[in-house]
Enzyme design. Structure first.
Site, PDB file in Angstrom:
ATOM      1  CE  LYS A   1      38.335  51.340  20.050  1.00 50.99           C
ATOM      2  NZ  LYS A   1      39.056  52.133  21.047  1.00 50.99           N
TER       3      LYS A   1
ATOM      4  CG  PHE B   1      32.609  59.202  18.161  1.00 53.01           C
ATOM      5  CD1 PHE B   1      31.513  58.772  18.867  1.00 53.01           C
ATOM      6  CD2 PHE B   1      33.844  59.234  18.791  1.00 53.01           C
ATOM      7  CE1 PHE B   1      31.623  58.378  20.185  1.00 53.01           C
ATOM      8  CE2 PHE B   1      33.971  58.830  20.106  1.00 53.01           C
ATOM      9  CZ  PHE B   1      32.854  58.394  20.814  1.00 53.01           C
TER      10      PHE B   1
ATOM     11  NE  ARG C   1      30.486  46.172  26.393  1.00 55.03           N
ATOM     12  CZ  ARG C   1      31.725  46.572  26.180  1.00 55.03           C
ATOM     13  NH1 ARG C   1      32.111  46.899  24.968  1.00 55.03           N
ATOM     14  NH2 ARG C   1      32.589  46.670  27.171  1.00 55.03           N
TER      15      ARG C   1
ATOM     16  CE  LYS D   1      37.132  46.026  21.431  1.00 55.78           C
ATOM     17  NZ  LYS D   1      37.667  46.439  22.755  1.00 55.78           N
TER      18      LYS D   1
END
Length: 308
Positions: free
Chosen positions: A50, A122, A192, A198
């Site tokens: 990340k 990504f 979402r 994460k």
């Protein structure tokens, strides 16, 4: 510095952000991450680092922030980018989020500091297949671009929680902030619950500054703590994580900050809350869209460090 405690009810009817990223566009339909709670079948997920940068959504013609502002990138930076969408992070290096944020918000395309920024790709939002198929496609697209500042982030698998913790430890050791899990069977889904999780050594969240408490003793004449209010209305003070420079010139009332914490108290307040940084703008776009926040806004476009 004027010490003020309590909420402020000033309403800003309109504001103008005069920076290079001010050109307005519609917010792009980006995926948002949820928090990994340790209850996932890791065999179904890809793992990646990340990166602590500014979300950059390439719509095929322009680079947009998560909030929908057009980023004034140099022509050489985007010359080889494809006419199909890419999602990624504009990254300046470990510990340099503020540098990337400043460039995005205030620098023009001729600023030489753009040479310090990489675009870490990504995902490919325009594709309709699942992430298992998009991973090799990302690598092919970036390979065809063939610019050293455009990088396909490494996507890999782990066997179990122990291997996941080991990978997280390696990222943290080099100054990174965590990992992202991406469910392989999911298509690109805005918002979402997109199959993104994460993994961090702590949780983080955003809150609006509603008051400034004066310091005492060594901190006399500076800020001692910030009174903040979360989007759900819960209010508390944060007094750790600040440098002396930040205490001398604290985030103003009405601005938004990102803080980290470890779990919550019995009353639902964040435990061990610690200041991380001032957000470049107002609340996360999804908070504004849901109408959960009222009060002062900041005259800049809201950006998250982690796309959360």
């Amino acid at each position: 510095m004027k010490h003020i405690v309590g909420a402020v009810s000033i309403t800003l009817a309109a504001f103008v952000f005069a920076g290079p990223a001010a050109e307005a566009a519609s917010p792009p339909p980006v995926e948002l991450v949820d928090v990994y709670q340790g209850h996932a079948d890791l065999s179904q997920y890809w793992v990646s680092e990340k990166y602590d940068g500014v979300r950059g959504y390439w719509d095929g013609q322009r680079m947009l922030t998560r909030g929908g502002s057009v980023i004034a990138l140099p022509a050489w930076f985007t010359a080889d980018l494809p006419d199909t969408p890419m999602d990624g992070e504009l990254w300046a290096g470990y510990g340099r989020f503020s540098d990337a944020s400043t460039l995005v918000r205030t620098a023009g395309p001729d600023d030489p500091r753009w040479h310090e920024i990489s675009y870490r790709v990504f995902d490919l939002p325009g594709r309709t297949d699942d992430f298992n198929d998009r991973v090799p496609a990302i690598r092919r697209v970036v390979s065809r671009i063939d610019d050293p500042w455009v990088v396909a982030i490494r996507q890999f698998h782990v066997a179990n929680d122990e291997a996941l913790r080991s990978a997280l430890k390696k990222v943290l050791a080099k100054g990174g902030e965590g990992l992202v899990l991406h469910r392989g069977s999911r298509d690109y889904t805005a918002g979402r619950h997109a199959g993104l999780l994460k993994v961090k050594p702590y949780q983080d969240a955003e809150a609006r500054v509603v008051g400034i408490h004066p310091g005492h003793g060594r901190l006399k004449g500076m800020m001692g703590s910030l009174e903040v209010r979360m989007p759900d209305g819960r209010q508390f003070a944060i007094g750790t994580g600040f440098s002396d420079d930040q205490r001398a010139d604290p985030p103003p009332i009405g601005s938004w900050i990102t803080f980290r914490y470890q779990g919550k108290t019995a009353t639902g307040l964040p435990r061990f809350a610690r200041f991380l940084r001032r957000r470049p703008g107002g609340p996360p776009p999804e908070v504004t869209a849901e109408g959960r926040v009222s009060g002062p806004a900041s005259p800049q476009d809201g950006e998250s460090d982690d796309g959360a």
